[in-house]
Design an enzyme around this catalytic site. Structure first.
Site, PDB file in Angstrom:
ATOM      1  CG  HIS A  20      21.595  22.857  58.211  1.00 44.57           C
ATOM      2  ND1 HIS A  20      20.728  22.494  59.218  1.00 44.57           N
ATOM      3  CD2 HIS A  20      22.140  21.703  57.760  1.00 44.57           C
ATOM      4  CE1 HIS A  20      20.749  21.178  59.349  1.00 44.57           C
ATOM      5  NE2 HIS A  20      21.603  20.673  58.485  1.00 44.57           N
ATOM      6  CG  ASN A  75      21.893  18.398  61.752  1.00 42.05           C
ATOM      7  OD1 ASN A  75      20.797  18.944  61.616  1.00 42.05           O
ATOM      8  ND2 ASN A  75      22.576  17.925  60.730  1.00 42.05           N
ATOM      9  CB  CYS A 134      18.949  20.105  56.307  1.00 37.16           C
ATOM     10  SG  CYS A 134      19.400  18.486  56.946  1.00 37.16           S
TER      11      CYS A 134
END
Lengths: 354, 80
Positions: free
Chosen positions: A263, A293, A114
């Site tokens: 994020h 995501n 991430c």
């Protein structure tokens, strides 16, 4: 001297995974609960045989063509991913060949999830500033759905697949990076992990056995595991702290920023970070409801989409903050140049990978 | 903090009637109590009651009374 982002593009797989399909797989109550928390209605997922690098290739080839750049001009290729094509060689080398890049182009992978975007930007930025490279192509791509057990009711609803391409060049005038703040808490490495995925725990018949944990989640040791409470706790407490630390280092406040991009892990988490930092609604931006995501591709895809939606303007400042596996975090602030080009608006849809 | 206020927060998060929240109530018996709702609870307890719940605390929650004990351990006195 500074460097600037001169172009971005992203690519998503065609296949959609809707909440209706997940209701039939996991039950209505579970999906209702996770949709309420994560705010994801639909995700894009790769088909069998399609990889993160296929999406990265499409994003890159379209960006280079759209910006009129001969692939031979690229002298640095970074592929940042946790779902590489092979353990050996680096996927950047595979892409170097597919994209037809020059022999004098450095190509290597960065293994981060991430947080990969601020990390890979800082590496490309530093290599340009040191004179090693002049025109960098940064590819952030992940296909996490290939490493998540299809019956993991905690992770399947959250994640999608995607790739983003970023062009980085020396700044010719205004604009560039204000700074980077990168960090790690390696004591938490076990909170997001595929246990049997390398040399430490070898893949065996035992690692292929399905395990049902106390919350009813099913996986094997060859699939991604996430300690939800630990990662959630880290995100809502540590991330606002490091963003404040970065702003302090850069001598900025939230008032000095025009856009704050986080994020896209899940909406509740992102909203909580915005709330703690007192980011006003007009400086917030989301892009997860229809895609999920995207792990390492999340932040660059968010930035590229903000550009496409005309949220980046000459002379404005954007803060990017990424956090996750490692555990790690990265924060950067970008000042957009006065000659910021219009967004690159080619198709973001994948097609059969070539 | 009033005990009923704490119960109100939890009842709202877990979508249950406040009256069922007694000290021996097993949280796993609540239909909406799962790995996702425990995260919402972590957030709500901090925001609305100032109760900080660590990942280890979430693993230790068995009955409703454990939440009250967590509050009291953090110096939040619960009054009737």
């Amino acid at each position: 001297m500074n460097t600037v982002i001169t172009g971005m593009h992203y690519c998503l797989p065609k296949k959609r995974l809707t909440n209706d399909e997940l209701v039939s797989r996991f039950g209505e109550r579970q999906i209702k609960s996770i949709v309420k928390m994560a705010g994801v209605q639909e995700r894009r997922v790769v088909e069998a045989g399609e990889t993160a690098s296929d999406l990265a290739y499409l994003a890159a080839i379209r960006l280079l063509a759209g910006r009129g750049i001969d692939p031979k001009e690229i002298d640095l290729l970074i592929f940042a991913s946790q779902t590489a094509d092979y353990q050996i060689p680096a996927t950047a080398c595979v892409l170097h060949g597919r994209l037809g890049l020059d022999a004098n182009c450095a190509a290597f992978d960065i293994n981060l999830g991430c947080t990969s975007y601020p990390y890979s930007l800082s590496v490309a930025h530093s290599m340009i500033l040191s004179g090693v490279a002049h025109k960098a192509l940064v590819l952030n791509a992940d296909a996490l759905t290939t490493v998540i057990h299809p019956l993991d009711r905690g992770l399947v609803p959250l994640h999608g697949d995607g790739a983003a391409a970023t062009l980085l060049e020396p700044a010719s005038g205004s604009g560039g990076f204000v700074g980077f703040l990168l960090g790690t808490d390696g004591s938490g490495y076990q909170h997001l992990i595929i246990p049997a995925s390398g040399a430490r725990i070898r893949r065996t018949d035992e690692s292929k056995q399905e395990i049902r944990d106390e919350s009813g989640i099913i996986r094997t040791k060859e699939h991604l595991y996430m300690n939800g409470p630990a990662v959630f706790h880290f995100s809502i407490y540590k991330v606002p702290e490091v963003i404040k630390q970065a702003l302090n280092r850069f001598n900025l406040t939230i008032n000095d920023l025009d856009l704050v991009l986080l994020h896209q892990a899940n909406k509740t988490m992102v909203d909580q970070i915005y709330r703690v930092l007192e980011v006003p609604p007009e400086k917030r931006f989301y892009f997860m409801e229809k895609i999920g995501n995207l792990s390492g591709a999340s932040t660059p895809t968010l930035l590229a989409e903000a550009w496409r939606q005309n949220r980046l303007r000459p002379g404005t400042r954007t803060l990017l903050a990424s956090f996750g596996v490692g555990l790690s975090w990265g924060v950067t602030v970008i000042e957009w140049p006065d000659d910021l080009k219009p967004a690159f608006t080619a198709s973001i849809e994948s097609e059969e990978a070539s | 903090m009033k005990r009923t206020d704490l119960k109100q927060i939890i009842a709202q998060e877990l979508e249950v009637e406040l009256e069922i929240l007694h000290p021996d109530l097993e949280l796993s018996k609540i239909e909406n109590y799962d790995s996702v709702s425990v995260l919402s609870l972590m957030l709500a307890l901090d925001e609305k009651a100032g109760i900080k719940m660590t990942p280890a605390d979430t693993r230790g929650l068995r009955v409703y009374g454990d939440i009250e004990r967590l509050a009291e351990k953090q110096g939040i006195a619960l009054t009737d």
